[in-house]
Write a protein that holds these residues in place. Structure first.
Motif, PDB file in Angstrom:
ATOM      1  N   ARG A 102       2.510  24.828   8.862  1.00  0.00           N
ATOM      2  CA  ARG A 102       3.295  25.981   9.404  1.00  0.00           C
ATOM      3  C   ARG A 102       2.627  27.257   8.786  1.00  0.00           C
ATOM      4  NH1 ARG A 102       7.823  28.908   8.149  1.00  0.00           N
ATOM      5  NH2 ARG A 102       8.484  27.440   6.278  1.00  0.00           N
ATOM      6  N   ILE A 103       2.382  28.177   9.310  1.00  0.00           N
ATOM      7  CA  ILE A 103       1.685  29.484   9.183  1.00  0.00           C
ATOM      8  C   ILE A 103       2.671  30.468   9.331  1.00  0.00           C
ATOM      9  CG2 ILE A 103      -0.033  31.007   9.313  1.00  0.00           C
ATOM     10  CD1 ILE A 103      -1.859  28.451  10.492  1.00  0.00           C
ATOM     11  N   ASP A 104       2.622  31.603   8.140  1.00  0.00           N
ATOM     12  CA  ASP A 104       3.570  32.570   7.898  1.00  0.00           C
ATOM     13  C   ASP A 104       3.781  33.380   9.574  1.00  0.00           C
ATOM     14  OD1 ASP A 104       5.322  34.737   7.526  1.00  0.00           O
ATOM     15  OD2 ASP A 104       3.895  35.746   6.275  1.00  0.00           O
ATOM     16  N   ASP A 105       4.782  33.533  10.022  1.00  0.00           N
ATOM     17  CA  ASP A 105       4.948  33.937  11.441  1.00  0.00           C
ATOM     18  C   ASP A 105       5.576  35.210  11.763  1.00  0.00           C
ATOM     19  OD1 ASP A 105       7.530  33.165  11.000  1.00  0.00           O
ATOM     20  OD2 ASP A 105       7.494  31.819  12.649  1.00  0.00           O
ATOM     21  N   ARG A 106       6.047  35.876  10.678  1.00  0.00           N
ATOM     22  CA  ARG A 106       6.960  37.063  10.394  1.00  0.00           C
ATOM     23  C   ARG A 106       6.136  38.321  11.149  1.00  0.00           C
ATOM     24  NH1 ARG A 106       8.078  37.619   4.328  1.00  0.00           N
ATOM     25  NH2 ARG A 106       5.868  36.876   4.354  1.00  0.00           N
ATOM     26  N   GLY A 107       4.684  38.523  11.002  1.00  0.00           N
ATOM     27  CA  GLY A 107       4.171  39.440  11.865  1.00  0.00           C
ATOM     28  C   GLY A 107       3.908  39.289  13.169  1.00  0.00           C
ATOM     29  N   ILE A 108       3.837  38.133  13.704  1.00  0.00           N
ATOM     30  CA  ILE A 108       3.647  37.796  15.198  1.00  0.00           C
ATOM     31  C   ILE A 108       5.057  37.952  15.779  1.00  0.00           C
ATOM     32  CG2 ILE A 108       3.024  36.180  16.703  1.00  0.00           C
ATOM     33  CD1 ILE A 108       0.964  35.116  14.729  1.00  0.00           C
ATOM     34  N   VAL A 109       6.387  37.535  15.098  1.00  0.00           N
ATOM     35  CA  VAL A 109       7.607  37.661  15.734  1.00  0.00           C
ATOM     36  C   VAL A 109       7.707  39.048  15.915  1.00  0.00           C
ATOM     37  CG1 VAL A 109       9.968  37.352  15.117  1.00  0.00           C
ATOM     38  CG2 VAL A 109       8.475  35.545  14.620  1.00  0.00           C
ATOM     39  N   ALA A 110       7.462  39.925  14.882  1.00  0.00           N
ATOM     40  CA  ALA A 110       7.432  41.464  15.080  1.00  0.00           C
ATOM     41  C   ALA A 110       7.029  41.819  16.137  1.00  0.00           C
ATOM     42  CB  ALA A 110       7.262  42.310  13.932  1.00  0.00           C
ATOM     43  N   ALA A 111       5.549  41.725  16.235  1.00  0.00           N
ATOM     44  CA  ALA A 111       4.917  42.049  17.480  1.00  0.00           C
ATOM     45  C   ALA A 111       5.400  41.524  18.888  1.00  0.00           C
ATOM     46  CB  ALA A 111       3.412  41.439  17.330  1.00  0.00           C
ATOM     47  N   LEU A 112       6.162  40.516  18.942  1.00  0.00           N
ATOM     48  CA  LEU A 112       6.658  39.690  20.130  1.00  0.00           C
ATOM     49  C   LEU A 112       7.757  40.640  20.608  1.00  0.00           C
ATOM     50  CD1 LEU A 112       7.016  37.696  22.121  1.00  0.00           C
ATOM     51  CD2 LEU A 112       8.195  36.396  20.757  1.00  0.00           C
ATOM     52  N   GLU A 113       8.874  40.887  19.410  1.00  0.00           N
ATOM     53  CA  GLU A 113       9.880  41.823  19.816  1.00  0.00           C
ATOM     54  C   GLU A 113       9.554  43.096  20.361  1.00  0.00           C
ATOM     55  OE1 GLU A 113      12.999  40.952  19.715  1.00  0.00           O
ATOM     56  OE2 GLU A 113      12.464  38.863  19.144  1.00  0.00           O
ATOM     57  N   ARG A 114       8.421  43.783  19.802  1.00  0.00           N
ATOM     58  CA  ARG A 114       8.218  44.995  20.148  1.00  0.00           C
ATOM     59  C   ARG A 114       7.587  44.848  21.574  1.00  0.00           C
ATOM     60  NH1 ARG A 114       5.009  45.959  16.373  1.00  0.00           N
ATOM     61  NH2 ARG A 114       3.191  45.279  17.127  1.00  0.00           N
ATOM     62  N   ALA A 115       6.790  43.924  21.886  1.00  0.00           N
ATOM     63  CA  ALA A 115       6.360  43.641  23.197  1.00  0.00           C
ATOM     64  C   ALA A 115       7.290  43.326  24.197  1.00  0.00           C
ATOM     65  CB  ALA A 115       5.306  42.617  23.262  1.00  0.00           C
ATOM     66  N   LYS A 116       8.237  42.674  23.786  1.00  0.00           N
ATOM     67  CA  LYS A 116       9.490  42.445  24.748  1.00  0.00           C
ATOM     68  C   LYS A 116      10.212  43.840  24.931  1.00  0.00           C
ATOM     69  CE  LYS A 116      10.744  37.613  23.671  1.00  0.00           C
ATOM     70  NZ  LYS A 116      11.385  36.997  23.163  1.00  0.00           N
ATOM     71  N   ALA A 117      10.147  44.690  24.110  1.00  0.00           N
ATOM     72  CA  ALA A 117      10.962  45.971  24.068  1.00  0.00           C
ATOM     73  C   ALA A 117      10.217  46.802  25.149  1.00  0.00           C
ATOM     74  CB  ALA A 117      11.150  46.672  22.870  1.00  0.00           C
ATOM     75  N   GLN A 118       8.924  46.877  25.070  1.00  0.00           N
ATOM     76  CA  GLN A 118       8.056  47.695  25.928  1.00  0.00           C
ATOM     77  C   GLN A 118       8.164  47.103  27.212  1.00  0.00           C
ATOM     78  OE1 GLN A 118       4.057  47.537  23.903  1.00  0.00           O
ATOM     79  NE2 GLN A 118       4.779  49.216  22.411  1.00  0.00           N
ATOM     80  N   GLN A 119       8.273  45.851  27.529  1.00  0.00           N
ATOM     81  CA  GLN A 119       8.355  45.368  28.762  1.00  0.00           C
ATOM     82  C   GLN A 119       9.470  45.576  29.386  1.00  0.00           C
ATOM     83  OE1 GLN A 119       8.575  40.992  28.994  1.00  0.00           O
ATOM     84  NE2 GLN A 119       8.804  40.836  30.998  1.00  0.00           N
TER      85      GLN A 119
END
Length: 392
Positions: A102-119
């Motif tokens: 398991r690799i640290d996913d906090r940055g990717i989770v934040a990027a996913l939330e931002r992408a969902k908001a823009q969508q």
């Protein structure tokens, strides 16, 4: 007569008498005693022999090969990040789907939330533009709006639809990146030596893998055979009955049997460099006796000779033209030419002798045609039945 001539004559007579005495004495002592018996024949030669029998003989093709894993996977990170967890140990057996890292996913989770908001923003803008477009179409029927305004609104809706698709693709790509932060086993297998440990920062372009997984059961065996064997191999593969086509794997010549299985594949080309063709088989390996890249000895059973006449390999002698065996008849040994149709390290299948004939397996170095033999107890168990006879 002069005195010197008399002396010379006496000396000559004395020497002659002395020589006769010496010759007579030697003849007496060297002349054989008539009471000493003279052997009439040579003594019997002690030999070991076996009685020839018939049995089914497997036709074996011998080769040296290597063990290959059916599936070997290098586990590498697909995203950059801190390695948070390695819930597996070196040498551990894992199942397909087990969590490996398991690799640290906090940055990717934040990027996913931002992408969902823009969508969501793009979808709201598209919904508003579509409502305006419906109004403009109604007004255009009464010529309340110009055709230019209607065309502009159609263009805005198409633009926002493309924006929504782009944002949706961004969300999907980010979700894929997020899935790479959890590495799962792609297949059953055994974990190798760990090259990274918890707390290391890993990158997607690292040259060294985290570790590897190799499948051990079943496992593949690869070996090469001369191209002259190709027709025989093709005939084997074309045979619908695979039960007689058995691949046996040994640790070495005369070593332990490590596994057996069917022949699976003949390579699609012959090597120009060696004139050999690669062959592959699969062997069950539940106990892990076979290890990837291990060198092994292979016996491929290419068929069976039914009810074959068998002699021990050491009973065969090579004559000037043909091989032969020492055939014992009526207490005497005679060379018997034979034709060898198949042989291995232990036995030979021959023609030219009959079932029940007695052949010498040991002691033949002193034999001559017609030599009288004394049969010792047979020590050979390679041929069935084994004779244990002796002549008086």
């Amino acid at each position: 007569m002069p005195s010197h001539k008399i002396r010379r004559t006496l000396i000559s007579v004395s020497l002659t008498l002395f020589s006769m005495i010496i010759v007579g004495s030697m003849a007496y002592w060297l002349w054989p005693d008539s009471s000493t018996p003279t052997p009439a024949t040579a003594p019997a030669v002690p030999v070991t022999a076996v009685e020839i029998g018939r049995r089914d003989v497997p036709i074996l093709i011998h080769s040296i090969g290597n063990v290959r894993s059916v599936r070997s996977v290098d586990i590498r990170p697909q995203v950059d990040g801190l390695l948070l967890e390695l819930p597996v140990n070196e040498g551990q057996y894992v199942k397909k789907g087990d969590l490996l890292a398991r690799i640290d996913d906090r940055g990717i989770v934040a990027a996913l939330e931002r992408a969902k908001a823009q969508q969501s923003v793009a979808q709201a803008q598209l919904a508003s533009a579509q409502r305006d477009l419906r109004r403009y179409r109604t007004l255009a029927n009464t010529q309340a709006v110009s055709a230019q305004t209607l065309d502009q609104q159609n263009g805005l809706v198409a633009q926002l639809e493309a924006s929504v698709k782009s944002e949706r693709a961004t969300v999907s790509a980010t979700q894929v990146q997020l899935s790479h932060t959890r590495i799962h086993a792609p297949a059953d297998g055994r974990i190798g030596i760990l090259n990274r440990h918890e707390g290391n920062f890993v990158r997607a372009n690292d040259a060294q893998a985290l570790f590897s997984i190799v499948q051990l059961d079943p496992i593949s065996i690869e070996f090469s055979l001369p191209q002259a064997r190709l027709p025989q191999l093709q005939a084997l593969m074309a045979n619908a009955d695979k039960s007689s086509m058995i691949l046996r794997v040994y640790s070495g010549d005369g070593g332990t049997l490590l596994g057996e299985g069917p022949l699976d594949l003949i390579d699609n080309r012959v090597s120009d460099a060696t004139g050999t063709v690669r062959v592959k088989g699969t062997v069950a390996n539940p106990l892990g006796h076979l290890w990837p890249d291990q060198s092994v000895v292979i016996n491929l059973q290419a068929g069976t000779l039914l009810n074959a006449l068998v002699v021990p390999q050491r009973a065969l002698r090579q004559g000037a033209k043909n091989p032969f065996v020492w055939h014992v008849r009526d207490g005497k040994a005679f060379p018997q030419p034979v034709q060898v149709t198949y042989s291995d390290t232990n036995i030979a299948v021959v023609e030219g002798i009959q079932t029940g004939d007695l052949v010498v397996t040991d002691g033949y170095s002193r034999l001559r045609p017609g030599s009288v033999v004394n049969l010792l107890e047979a020590r050979d168990a390679a041929v069935t039945p084994v004779a244990s006879r002796s002549t008086p």
